[in-house]
Scaffold this motif. Structure first.
Motif, PDB file in Angstrom:
ATOM      1  N   TRP A   1      -2.139   7.558   5.654  1.00  0.00           N
ATOM      2  CA  TRP A   1      -3.467   6.958   5.604  1.00  0.00           C
ATOM      3  C   TRP A   1      -3.382   5.446   5.459  1.00  0.00           C
ATOM      4  CZ3 TRP A   1      -8.216   8.202   6.884  1.00  0.00           C
ATOM      5  CH2 TRP A   1      -9.247   7.354   6.468  1.00  0.00           C
ATOM      6  N   ALA A   2      -2.427   4.989   4.653  1.00  0.00           N
ATOM      7  CA  ALA A   2      -2.234   3.548   4.494  1.00  0.00           C
ATOM      8  C   ALA A   2      -1.903   2.914   5.844  1.00  0.00           C
ATOM      9  CB  ALA A   2      -1.126   3.271   3.482  1.00  0.00           C
TER      10      ALA A   2
ATOM     11  N   ALA B   1     -12.022   7.978   0.898  1.00  0.00           N
ATOM     12  CA  ALA B   1     -10.681   7.981   1.465  1.00  0.00           C
ATOM     13  C   ALA B   1      -9.754   8.885   0.661  1.00  0.00           C
ATOM     14  CB  ALA B   1     -10.131   6.558   1.520  1.00  0.00           C
TER      15      ALA B   1
ATOM     16  N   HIS C   1      -5.140   2.840   7.906  1.00  0.00           N
ATOM     17  CA  HIS C   1      -6.024   1.800   7.395  1.00  0.00           C
ATOM     18  C   HIS C   1      -5.567   0.426   7.852  1.00  0.00           C
ATOM     19  CE1 HIS C   1      -7.972  -0.671   4.166  1.00  0.00           C
ATOM     20  NE2 HIS C   1      -8.972   0.121   4.470  1.00  0.00           N
ATOM     21  N   GLN C   2      -4.283   0.191   7.695  1.00  0.00           N
ATOM     22  CA  GLN C   2      -3.696  -1.083   8.100  1.00  0.00           C
ATOM     23  C   GLN C   2      -3.892  -1.318   9.601  1.00  0.00           C
ATOM     24  OE1 GLN C   2      -2.303  -2.563   5.509  1.00  0.00           O
ATOM     25  NE2 GLN C   2      -1.262  -4.351   6.367  1.00  0.00           N
TER      26      GLN C   2
ATOM     27  N   GLN D   1       0.810  -1.216   0.000  1.00  0.00           N
ATOM     28  CA  GLN D   1       0.000   0.000   0.000  1.00  0.00           C
ATOM     29  C   GLN D   1       0.845   1.268   0.000  1.00  0.00           C
ATOM     30  OE1 GLN D   1      -3.834   0.367   1.279  1.00  0.00           O
ATOM     31  NE2 GLN D   1      -3.839  -1.418   2.624  1.00  0.00           N
TER      32      GLN D   1
ATOM     33  N   GLU E   1     -16.243   3.878  -0.852  1.00  0.00           N
ATOM     34  CA  GLU E   1     -15.388   4.055   0.320  1.00  0.00           C
ATOM     35  C   GLU E   1     -13.989   4.526  -0.079  1.00  0.00           C
ATOM     36  OE1 GLU E   1     -14.176   0.488   2.351  1.00  0.00           O
ATOM     37  OE2 GLU E   1     -14.365   1.449   4.309  1.00  0.00           O
TER      38      GLU E   1
ATOM     39  N   THR F   1      -7.685  12.067   2.061  1.00  0.00           N
ATOM     40  CA  THR F   1      -6.229  12.269   2.050  1.00  0.00           C
ATOM     41  C   THR F   1      -5.867  13.580   1.355  1.00  0.00           C
ATOM     42  OG1 THR F   1      -5.986  10.951   0.045  1.00  0.00           O
ATOM     43  CG2 THR F   1      -5.689   9.815   2.137  1.00  0.00           C
TER      44      THR F   1
ATOM     45  N   GLN G   1      -7.512  -2.229  10.435  1.00  0.00           N
ATOM     46  CA  GLN G   1      -7.751  -3.632  10.075  1.00  0.00           C
ATOM     47  C   GLN G   1      -7.215  -4.567  11.157  1.00  0.00           C
ATOM     48  OE1 GLN G   1     -10.150  -3.209   7.430  1.00  0.00           O
ATOM     49  NE2 GLN G   1      -9.332  -5.293   7.256  1.00  0.00           N
TER      50      GLN G   1
END
Lengths: 198, 198
Positions: B153-154, B124, B157-158, A150, B120, B128, B161
Motif C-alpha cells: 500500500w505504501a 487506508a 500511495h507513493q 513509509q 483518510e 490494508t 503521489q
DNA sequence: GTCTATACACTGATAGAC
DNA sequence: GTCTATCAGTGTATAGAC
C-alpha cells in the motif's frame, strides 16, 4: 513526578488517570467533565493543556519521535536507508521496552477505540514525514526517502505487533526478521504480464 | 444520476455539493446546517445518511476497495504477493484515472484539512486489513500477508503521489518504478553492527 | 423524511491566584 | 507573567415523536 497534575510529559498523573477512566467506562462514555473532575481541575483547564480528548494518550509519543529523528540525524555516514532506520527503530524500541507497564494499557484502549486509532494513524503519518525529512538530510535520494520511511515504518509496526504477541524473542530479533521478510517479498520484482484482463 | 439527493454512491449530487462547500468555506467553517440547506434536506436527514461530516467525502471509496479485494481474490494461482498486489493496484488505478475530474477537488480538500486526513488514513488502514485477509485466502503466509499489504500500500500511495505530480508518465509506469525502488532499498538487508551506542 | 429537544466536545472572554 | 476558574456560547451528533 511533576507537582502539577497536567504539566506535559509522557507519564504525568493526569494522563495516567485519564487512561484509567477510558479503560473503566470506555472512551466514548467518558465526558471531559469526568476527566477534569478526577484530575482535580476545571474542565476548561483540561482544554488548555490538550487540544482535545484524544491527545491525552499521545503526549508521550514526543519522546519516541525525538529519539527516532535524532537517531537518523546522528547515524554514521555511508549507511543505506534501511540500515539507518534499523538503528533508529532499535533505539525507539528500547523506550517501548522500558515503559511497557505504562504502554500496555494505553495500547489496549487505543486498539478498541476507533477514534483513538484514527489519531494514532495520524501521529504515525506525521512521524514518517519527519523521518523522510531526516533521511533526506542524510543525503538519501529525494524519491527514495519517502518510500523508505513509509515501508520502514510498516516493518517497525509489524515487528512491534509480533513482539507483543510473542515476547519470547526480543524486539530486535523481530525487527531483523521482518526486514528479512520484506527483502524476500520484494526480491521478485512484480511482473505485469500475468495480470488478468489487462 | 440518482433522484434522491442523498442516496449513497460515489458521485451523488449531495456529495459533490458538499465538496463544493468544503472548498468554499473550508471544512471546519462549514456547518452541518449549511450542508443540509444546500442539499435541500433537513439537518437531521443528513445524519441519517452519513454518520458524520467527514464521511461524505469517502463514500466513493467503497468502489476502489471492492475492486482491490476482488482483484486479489481473482488473481491467477502461483503469483507471489507483490505480483498479486501490482495487478490489483493497476485495476484500482484505472478507477482513479477515469474519475480524475471528481477526485482532484476531493483530494485537495482532504490534503489541507487535518480532520479529513485522519479519516483518510483510517480508511487506508481498514483497506490494508482487507487486503491482508484477501492475500491470506490466496495462500500467502500469515506472517507475510500483513507486511505485504502494508508495504504494498505504501508503494501504491507513493506511486499515486508521483503520478499526480508528474502525469506525463502513466500510473502503471510509476507503480513499476516504485516497486523497483523498494527492491533496491531492501536488497541490502540491514546489518545491526554499525549502530552507534548499542 | 421532518421537528423538537438534549448531551457533550470545544471555544472565547474575562478575571482572579501565585 | 503564567496558570487557573467561571461564564456563556457554538456546533456536532443523537433520540423520540410524528
Amino acid at each position: 513526578m511533576p507537582t502539577k497534575p497536567w504539566s506535559r510529559g509522557p507519564w504525568t498523573v493526569g494522563a495516567s488517570r485519564t487512561t484509567e477512566l477510558y479503560r473503566e467506562r470506555g472512551f466514548d462514555q467518558t465526558t471531559t467533565a469526568e476527566i477534569a473532575a478526577r484530575a482535580g481541575v476545571n474542565e476548561r483547564t483540561f482544554f488548555r493543556h490538550f487540544p482535545d480528548k484524544r491527545e491525552v494518550l499521545f503526549d508521550g509519543q514526543a519522546a519516541v519521535r525525538a529519539a527516532l529523528v535524532e537517531a537518523v540525524a546522528e547515524s554514521p555516514d555511508g549507511l543505506r536507508p534501511f540500515e539507518i532506520l534499523l538503528c533508529a527503530f532499535r533505539k525507539a524500541g528500547r523506550i517501548l521496552e522500558e515503559n511497557r507497564p505504562f504502554s500496555e494499557p494505553r495500547l489496549e484502549v487505543i486498539a478498541v477505540t476507533p477514534a483513538l486509532r484514527e489519531r494514532e494513524l495520524a501521529k504515525a503519518a506525521s512521524l514518517t514525514e519527519a523521518l523522510t525529512q531526516a533521511l533526506r538530510q542524510r543525503d538519501v535520494d529525494d524519491r527514495l526517502a519517502g518510500l523508505a520511511a513509509q515501508t520502514g515504518w510498516a516493518v517497525f509496526h509489524q515487528a512491534v505487533q509480533a513482539w507483543i504477541d510473542d515476547p519470547s524473542h526480543s524486539l530486535d530479533a523481530h525487527l531483523s526478521r521482518t526486514f528479512e521478510d520484506l527483502r524476500t517479498l520484494s526480491a521478485a520484482v512484480p511482473s505485469t504480464k500475468a495480470c488478468p484482463g489487462s
